[in-house]
Design a protein around this motif. Structure first.
Motif, short mmCIF file in Angstrom:
data_model
loop_
_atom_site.label_atom_id
_atom_site.label_comp_id
_atom_site.label_asym_id
_atom_site.label_seq_id
_atom_site.Cartn_x
_atom_site.Cartn_y
_atom_site.Cartn_z
N GLY A 1 0.81 -1.21 0.00
CA GLY A 1 0.00 0.00 0.00
C GLY A 1 0.84 1.26 0.00
N CYS A 2 2.03 1.19 0.59
CA CYS A 2 2.94 2.35 0.59
C CYS A 2 3.36 2.73 -0.83
N PHE A 3 3.28 1.76 -1.78
CA PHE A 3 3.68 2.00 -3.17
C PHE A 3 2.50 2.29 -4.09
N ILE A 4 1.38 1.57 -3.91
CA ILE A 4 0.31 1.65 -4.91
C ILE A 4 -0.85 2.55 -4.51
N GLU B 1 -9.97 -2.88 -7.60
CA GLU B 1 -10.48 -1.93 -8.60
C GLU B 1 -9.60 -1.85 -9.84
N HIS B 2 -8.31 -2.15 -9.69
CA HIS B 2 -7.38 -2.10 -10.83
C HIS B 2 -6.53 -3.37 -10.84
N PRO B 3 -7.09 -4.48 -11.35
CA PRO B 3 -6.37 -5.77 -11.32
C PRO B 3 -5.01 -5.74 -12.02
N SER B 4 -4.83 -4.79 -12.92
CA SER B 4 -3.56 -4.72 -13.67
C SER B 4 -2.44 -4.08 -12.85
N VAL B 5 -2.75 -3.61 -11.66
CA VAL B 5 -1.76 -2.85 -10.89
C VAL B 5 -0.55 -3.70 -10.53
N LEU B 6 -0.74 -5.03 -10.34
CA LEU B 6 0.40 -5.87 -9.97
C LEU B 6 1.40 -5.98 -11.12
N LYS B 7 0.90 -5.96 -12.35
CA LYS B 7 1.81 -6.00 -13.51
C LYS B 7 2.42 -4.63 -13.76
N GLU B 8 1.59 -3.61 -13.63
CA GLU B 8 2.10 -2.24 -13.87
C GLU B 8 3.13 -1.84 -12.83
N LYS B 9 2.94 -2.31 -11.61
CA LYS B 9 3.89 -1.96 -10.54
C LYS B 9 4.51 -3.24 -9.98
N LYS C 1 7.59 -4.02 -9.73
CA LYS C 1 8.73 -3.76 -8.85
C LYS C 1 8.25 -3.55 -7.41
N ALA C 2 7.17 -2.78 -7.25
CA ALA C 2 6.62 -2.52 -5.93
C ALA C 2 6.13 -3.82 -5.30
N PHE C 3 5.54 -4.67 -6.14
CA PHE C 3 5.04 -5.96 -5.66
C PHE C 3 6.18 -6.82 -5.12
N TYR C 4 7.26 -6.92 -5.90
CA TYR C 4 8.37 -7.79 -5.49
C TYR C 4 9.11 -7.22 -4.28
N ILE C 5 9.19 -5.88 -4.18
CA ILE C 5 9.81 -5.28 -3.00
C ILE C 5 9.00 -5.62 -1.75
N SER C 6 7.67 -5.50 -1.87
CA SER C 6 6.78 -5.80 -0.75
C SER C 6 6.91 -7.26 -0.33
N LEU D 1 -3.40 -15.96 -4.08
CA LEU D 1 -4.81 -15.56 -4.27
C LEU D 1 -4.89 -14.24 -5.04
N LEU D 2 -4.00 -13.30 -4.73
CA LEU D 2 -3.97 -12.02 -5.46
C LEU D 2 -3.66 -12.24 -6.94
N TRP D 3 -2.68 -13.07 -7.23
CA TRP D 3 -2.29 -13.33 -8.61
C TRP D 3 -3.43 -14.03 -9.37
#
Length: 576
Positions: free
Chosen positions: A97-100, A169-177, A179-184, A256-258
């Motif tokens: 959440g700190c990133f997205i 609300e924005h399922p594409s956010v994990l692909k778009e961000k 880097k933020a996902f992998y850091i988290s 589950l998120l993926w």
């Protein structure tokens, strides 16, 4: 409240609250903060190590007796009932959440979280702690700085929910961000994995400094090394078990998120499964500390109180209106059972009366130690014990001591030296400050001399005539908020009342309001003229009536507003 005593280590004192070392005693360790992610990073609660199944699998049977005395918790706090844990997957969502998440709310929640965590470190980060103690109102009233983590326990899940909302609300956010996902994932799941596979790299010691000191004093040096090695193995097992647990929970949540972002899971099902995941996670950890055996019928819980012991029964045969009991057979200042049957010298409350606590530390604890030595030597006969060893207990009208016997039973010991509910004194010794007042009690006989701060000289005026040997003070009625005495003397003089001096109490002689003062550091005293008089103490502070007035006025305003709102709504409906 602020102590009036000026102590040697004045830097430890605060402007109007507790001492700094008392405030920061329960400081969360910097490394202990990882409990937000891995609950047993420091072992959990201060309960016997022998109760932990994971630890017992690594235990050397030779030391089983010792492990029933050593606690599971190995942090630097004096003790704890459990860690601050917000959930492994919740922590992952919070970091993400700190990133997205965008907007000022994110920064407010992040700032509140960091602020709460740093403040909880207390003595481990004294710069900020000192600033808050000295300049933030009411902060120096806290007795456990770690309690400030309740803020993080609110802000972390809230930002986590905002992050989950963003993903839904924005399922594409994990692909778009990505880097933020992998850091988290690295900062939560990756860290939990590293804890699991290399626990000694991050935490080189699994024994607290206090525990190490106690073990070194109790166990010979040649036997200590193998015990410490086995103890470390047991605690590493506790830590790594929870680290693996957090890692698995995060992996399940991420999967589950993926699945949702890949279109293989609907939003409703995602929320339901994550709710179940977090519920199982939190429930299983909470049940370690709120376990089934703690939930008992009210009758069972009250059983120890509803059945007085034989000692209690003997003391209760004394029907005198008011006297006190000191229980020497228990942890005197950390129990409440005595207070169920008697007016107790001890007992426990988190909010303490400052002056009474100082008397406990300066006088009462020492007098209790003297009693433990003197009473057995005298065969339990108080008439063979010199009362000079416990003057404060006598002035507190301690008529009975509950003394421990072999086999776990107790016996009531009658104290013939208790001074009663009130008494005339021969003279008043005036002092200049609190230090002189509390120190003078070591030197005087409270039955004959009253020590009074000169600020109360007018209220406790010494006539110099000395007490009349035939004078009497009798307590006629006792209620928690009203006490009535009958005082009779030919000369008059200063009467000391064995009741705690506290602001808000009014005093009356023959129904005429009269000022009273403080004597012997904690008691009440006043000058009563010659003759027969009724002295009354009443607790009816004006502040209470002001508060009641404000409350009733506010309720009245709310009622008027509610009526007006209903009337306006009805008119609107008629027009429509």
């Amino acid at each position: 409240g602020k102590s009036e005593l000026v102590k040697e280590h004045s830097a430890n004192q605060t402007g109007s609250g507790l001492e700094r070392d008392y405030i920061t005693q329960w400081s969360y360790g910097i490394g202990e903060t990882f409990s937000l992610l891995v609950p047993n990073v420091k072992g959990g609660a201060s309960v016997p190590l022998s109760q932990n199944e994971t630890a017992m699998k690594k235990a050397d049977p030779t030391y089983m007796g010792l492990y029933s005395q050593i606690g599971q918790y190995w942090g630097e706090q004096p003790g704890t009932s459990g860690p601050v844990y917000v959930g492994a997957f919740v922590m992952f969502l919070f970091i993400m959440g700190c990133f997205i998440v965008k907007g000022p709310m994110k920064w407010a929640l992040l700032g509140g979280t960091l602020f709460s965590i740093i403040l909880s470190w207390g003595k481990n980060f004294m710069g900020l702690t000192d600033f808050f103690i000295d300049y933030i109102p009411m902060y120096n009233k806290f007795r456990a700085v770690s309690s400030i983590l309740v803020i993080a326990e609110f802000t972390i899940p809230l930002l986590a929910i905002m992050a989950l909302k963003e993903v839904i609300e924005h399922p594409s956010v994990l692909k778009e961000k990505a880097k933020a996902f992998y850091i988290s994932l690295g900062l939560t799941g990756g860290l939990a994995l590293l804890f699991a596979v290399a626990p000694r790299v991050f935490f080189p010691s699994y024994v607290s400094s206090m525990e190490m000191s106690a073990l070194q004093n109790a166990i010979p040096a040649e036997q200590l090394a193998p015990i410490l090695m086995n103890l470390e193995d047991m605690r590493v097992a506790i830590f790594t078990s929870d680290a693996w647990r957090s890692f698995v929970i995060i992996l399940i949540g991420v999967a589950l998120l993926w699945a949702y972002c890949a279109g293989k899971l609907k939003a409703g099902l995602l929320v339901a499964t994550l709710t179940i995941l977090c519920l199982v996670d939190m429930w299983s950890v909470n049940k370690r500390y709120l376990y089934d055996e703690q939930f008992v019928a009210k009758g069972t819980e009250m059983q120890p109180f509803l059945q007085p012991s034989e000692t209690d029964k003997k003391i209760l045969e004394d029907k005198t209106l008011d006297y006190r009991v000191l229980n020497l057979a228990s942890n005197t200042f950390n129990e409440n059972q005595t207070s169920y049957w008697h007016k107790s010298i001890g007992g426990y409350h988190a909010a303490k009366l400052r002056r009474y606590q100082e008397m406990i530390e300066e006088h009462i604890q020492g007098e209790m130690t003297a009693l433990f030595k003197e009473l057995p030597a005298a065969g339990g006969d108080m008439t063979k014990v010199d009362p000079v060893h416990f003057p404060v207990l006598n002035m507190l009208n301690t008529r009975y001591f509950i003394f421990p016997l072999q086999g776990g039973s107790t016996a009531p010991i009658f104290n013939p030296y208790a001074l009663g509910n009130a008494w005339f004194v021969d003279k008043v010794q005036y002092v200049n400050n609190a230090n002189e007042e509390v120190e003078a009690i070591h030197q005087i006989d409270p039955a004959k001399v009253a020590v009074v701060d000169k600020r109360f000289a007018e209220a406790v005026k010494d006539s110099g005539a000395g007490k009349d040997s035939l004078s009497t003070v009798v307590l006629k009625s006792y209620e928690p908020n009203e006490l009535v005495y009958e005082v009779n003397s030919q000369k008059g003089g200063v009467v000391v009342f064995s009741e705690i001096y506290y602001p808000g109490w009014g005093s009356y002689i023959d129904d005429k309001e009269t000022v009273h003062g403080r004597a012997d550091y904690i008691l009440r005293a006043m000058n009563v003229p010659a003759g027969k008089h009724t002295v009354r103490f009443v607790f009816d502070p004006k502040s209470l009536h002001v508060t009641e007035t404000v409350a009733f006025v506010a309720l009245g305003i709310l009622a008027v507003v509610a009526v007006i709102a209903v009337v306006l709504q009805l008119r609107k409906r008629r027009k429509e």
